[in-house]
Motif scaffolding. Structure first.
Motif, PDB file in Angstrom:
ATOM      1  N   GLY A  86       1.813  33.991  15.678  1.00 20.07           N
ATOM      2  CA  GLY A  86       3.215  33.576  15.568  1.00 20.07           C
ATOM      3  C   GLY A  86       3.869  33.329  16.906  1.00 20.07           C
ATOM      4  N   SER A  87       3.091  33.396  17.993  1.00 20.43           N
ATOM      5  CA  SER A  87       3.647  33.065  19.307  1.00 20.43           C
ATOM      6  C   SER A  87       2.588  32.342  20.123  1.00 20.43           C
ATOM      7  N   SER A 279       8.436  22.554  13.270  1.00 18.97           N
ATOM      8  CA  SER A 279       8.720  23.936  13.640  1.00 18.97           C
ATOM      9  C   SER A 279       7.521  24.850  13.436  1.00 18.97           C
ATOM     10  N   GLY A 280       6.427  24.294  12.910  1.00 18.46           N
ATOM     11  CA  GLY A 280       5.247  25.115  12.643  1.00 18.46           C
ATOM     12  C   GLY A 280       5.292  25.786  11.287  1.00 18.46           C
ATOM     13  N   ASN A 281       6.116  25.255  10.385  1.00 12.06           N
ATOM     14  CA  ASN A 281       6.303  25.896   9.078  1.00 12.06           C
ATOM     15  C   ASN A 281       5.786  25.034   7.929  1.00 12.06           C
ATOM     16  N   TYR A 294      10.743  27.785  -0.436  1.00  9.69           N
ATOM     17  CA  TYR A 294      11.228  28.309   0.849  1.00  9.69           C
ATOM     18  C   TYR A 294      10.480  27.569   1.954  1.00  9.69           C
ATOM     19  N   SER A 296      10.773  27.471   5.258  1.00 10.74           N
ATOM     20  CA  SER A 296      10.544  28.025   6.603  1.00 10.74           C
ATOM     21  C   SER A 296       9.454  29.087   6.574  1.00 10.74           C
ATOM     22  N   PHE A 298       5.570  30.674   7.101  1.00 13.34           N
ATOM     23  CA  PHE A 298       4.545  30.581   8.142  1.00 13.34           C
ATOM     24  C   PHE A 298       3.536  31.714   7.992  1.00 13.34           C
ATOM     25  N   GLY A 302       0.748  38.443  13.820  1.00 18.13           N
ATOM     26  CA  GLY A 302       1.543  39.413  14.573  1.00 18.13           C
ATOM     27  C   GLY A 302       2.647  40.063  13.759  1.00 18.13           C
ATOM     28  N   SER A 303       2.772  39.691  12.489  1.00 14.88           N
ATOM     29  CA  SER A 303       3.714  40.373  11.601  1.00 14.88           C
ATOM     30  C   SER A 303       2.926  41.384  10.782  1.00 14.88           C
ATOM     31  N   PHE A 307       6.339  39.603   4.649  1.00 13.47           N
ATOM     32  CA  PHE A 307       7.786  39.789   4.645  1.00 13.47           C
ATOM     33  C   PHE A 307       8.424  38.595   3.951  1.00 13.47           C
ATOM     34  N   ASN A 374      12.985  39.943   4.203  1.00 12.52           N
ATOM     35  CA  ASN A 374      13.085  38.954   5.273  1.00 12.52           C
ATOM     36  C   ASN A 374      14.318  38.101   4.996  1.00 12.52           C
ATOM     37  N   ALA A 375      14.489  37.066   5.768  1.00 10.32           N
ATOM     38  CA  ALA A 375      15.659  36.203   5.639  1.00 10.32           C
ATOM     39  C   ALA A 375      15.299  34.898   4.942  1.00 10.32           C
ATOM     40  N   ASN A 376      15.445  34.832   3.624  1.00 10.13           N
ATOM     41  CA  ASN A 376      15.242  33.575   2.894  1.00 10.13           C
ATOM     42  C   ASN A 376      13.975  32.834   3.308  1.00 10.13           C
ATOM     43  N   ASP A 379       7.049  35.184   5.374  1.00 13.11           N
ATOM     44  CA  ASP A 379       6.239  35.430   6.569  1.00 13.11           C
ATOM     45  C   ASP A 379       4.932  36.065   6.094  1.00 13.11           C
TER      46      ASP A 379
END
Lengths: 409, 160
Positions: A86-87, A279-281, A294, A296, A298, A302-303, A307, A374-376, A379
């Protein structure tokens, strides 16, 4: 003697967990996944899911990275580095690095630093340069970030206003470093070359003194995902981890294989390819049948859980303060969601969410059923990786399925 | 500029009557963040030093202040008929200035990180405030709201 006792205890638990008679819900419907994991080869880097450098990490996948002063054999091995799809780019704790690495400067010789952003905080510190070795691969003179450097102790207020004080030591980072090997080449890209206050995310700083100010940063000078800079096997990364039983395992060994379609051990084959937006999603539909989209979503090693959405939407209760940030259902929830690539590929994934408090109270550290709100968004963290060989193709790198970025499994 | 402020007691009726009418959009050049839990007036008073575009959409139960931050990130602030910022949300390549946006709740983030086991999205879930900070490098997404201030009939999933 003590370590022998611990080893015996550990293997006894593994045996018990393995004979539990449960059926894992993870890894079903994964379609083309062969399940075989290459463990040797010049492009194969060992990875392990265990309790990490602090001894209490849940669902963290770690590896050892060799860094060298560029062009020399003056090298150091850093263990306990989190493998993070994720990075993008290598970040190491200053306290873990004994080598004296060259500081990156701009054209006038002014030192460059960075405030790198994560969903759970920021890392602050200078950009330095090192040769990075993973398996038998080497990326030369790669810009990386040193975190918590005492020579850069004054954190700009813009940086600390993002997400609180930076993660600058082992206690706050939970690892000796982060190896960002996700589907982008740099941690910012073209946006950081834009004028400030005109679309530039503002991650990079010039530090002529203890006071640092934001700056534009050329793409080649940004912190780089080292994989695309390998002379070969540079098209992407496969993260391969075996299945774990419900309730988890004390530790799990796996492999990170470099390159996609460059060797006999990294062929894409019949894996399903999910292309990504800028955005990589990609999109996740939940519930799988007749659910909402949804966009967004991915995949992120690393999570440390899956989520998704919020407690109100999922009707799964969150945990109390002892397992803050995770779901704590009274009984394990067996769920399914559909992943959809920008290219129209879709696949339904079954997954489980167990009570995080119960999992944390066990002696295990690798779980396929850890989840949280998570937020909408969706992950797909480390539990998604167990029992799959997950291909992560880097932007603009050529494969038999076309250039990255994409995910495949 | 008109912010739609229906009487609190008839939120549902207003909402029903507005179906099909759509959202009224206003474009302003004033750059501003209001902090979570603050007054709508703080949108004006609490301006950031940046050239952002703010767009206000008014629906029955609340109005939305949409702020395009110069770092490329979109911030939305949700203002109740009572004039309170009951929710905020963000999405984009950089985190917004969360100290500004979350106001008195900002410190909860670091607290939550210290309490969290391992790395991943950060959640604050208290009776007084809920924060979700998620996404990944180059694509962040998050929201925050004060449960007691969310207008009756408004689902928290709409704070996005």
């Amino acid at each position: 003697m003590r370590s022998v006792a611990i080893l015996l205890l550990g293997s006894a638990m593994l045996t018990v967990a393995g004979c539990g008679g449960h059926t894992s819900n993870n890894g079903s419907n994964s379609g083309s996944n062969s399940g075989s994991i290459p463990t040797s080869g010049a492009n194969v880097q060992p990875i392990v899911v265990n309790s990490g450098p602090l001894g209490n990490y849940a669902d963290g996948v770690f590896t050892s990275v060799t860094i060298c002063v560029p062009g020399t054999s003056n090298c150091q091995i850093i263990s306990g580095v989190l493998v993070d799809t994720g990075s993008y780019g290598l970040r190491l704790l200053s306290s873990a690095v004994s080598l004296s690495l060259p500081q990156q400067t701009n054209v006038t010789g002014t030192p460059v630093a960075e405030c790198a952003e994560f969903s759970d905080g920021v890392t602050w510190g200078p950009v330095k340069t090192a040769d990075i070795k993973l398996a038998s691969e080497q990326a030369s003179a790669v810009p990386l970030q040193i975190i918590g450097d005492p020579n850069f102790s004054s954190v700009p207020s813009i940086c600390s206003s993002k997400h609180g004080g930076p993660m600058d030591d082992l206690n706050s980072l939970d690892a000796n470093g982060i190896l960002g090997v996700g589907p982008f080449r740099q941690d910012c890209g073209g946006a950081c070359t834009l004028p400030l206050a005109a679309g530039n995310p503002g991650f990079y700083y010039l530090c002529p003194s203890s006071t640092c100010t934001q700056t534009q940063q050329p793409v080649s000078q940004q912190v780089q995902n080292p994989v695309w800079l390998f002379p070969q096997d540079n098209t992407g990364v496969i993260v391969a981890l075996p299945t774990v039983p419900p309730g988890g395992a004390p530790s799990v060994n796996g492999s990170m294989i470099f390159g996609i379609d460059t060797q006999s051990n990294n062929a894409l084959g019949a894996a399903k390819v999910f292309t990504l937006n800028s955005s990589g999603n990609f999109t996740t539909v939940y519930p799988a049948s007749g659910g909402k989209s949804y966009s967004s979503s991915f995949i992120d090693s690393g999570s440390n859980g899956i989520f998704f959405l919020d407690s109100t939407t999922t009707a799964i209760p969150v945990c109390g303060s002892n397992a803050s940030g995770f779901y704590c259902p009274s009984s394990t929830q067996n769920l399914s969601a559909t992943q959809q690539g920008a290219n129209g590929t879709s696949n339904t994934v079954n997954f489980s969410v167990a009570n995080a408090m119960t999992l944390f109270n066990s002696n295990n550290f690798a779980f396929n059923d850890l989840g949280g709100p998570n937020a909408n968004t969706f992950d797909w963290g480390l539990p998604f990786f167990f029992g799959r060989n997950v291909f992560n193709a880097i932007e603009s790198q050529p494969t038999s399925a076309g250039p990255g970025p994409f995910w495949a499994y | 500029m008109t912010i739609f402020n229906p009487p609190k007691a008839s939120v549902t009726a207003w909402k029903t009557s507005l179906v099909g009418i759509g959202l009224a959009m206003l474009i302003m050049s004033l750059p501003a963040f209001a902090e979570l839990g603050g007054d709508e007036a703080s949108v004006q008073a609490d301006q950031l030093h940046m050239q952002a575009v703010r767009r206000i959409s008014s629906a029955a139960a609340y109005s939305v202040h949409e702020i395009q931050v110069p770092t490329g990130t979109l911030v939305r602030e949700y203002v109740s008929p009572a004039g309170k910022v009951f929710g905020v949300a963000w999405e984009g390549p950089a985190l917004p200035d969360l100290r500004q946006l979350l106001g008195p709740y900002f410190g909860r983030l670091e607290q939550a990180r210290n309490n969290r086991r391992g790395r991943g999205p950060l959640i604050v879930h208290e009776p007084g405030v809920v924060v979700h900070s998620g996404g990944h490098m180059r694509a962040f997404v998050g929201n925050a709201y004060i449960p007691d201030m969310v207008p009756i009939g408004v689902g928290v999933e709409s704070i996005r």
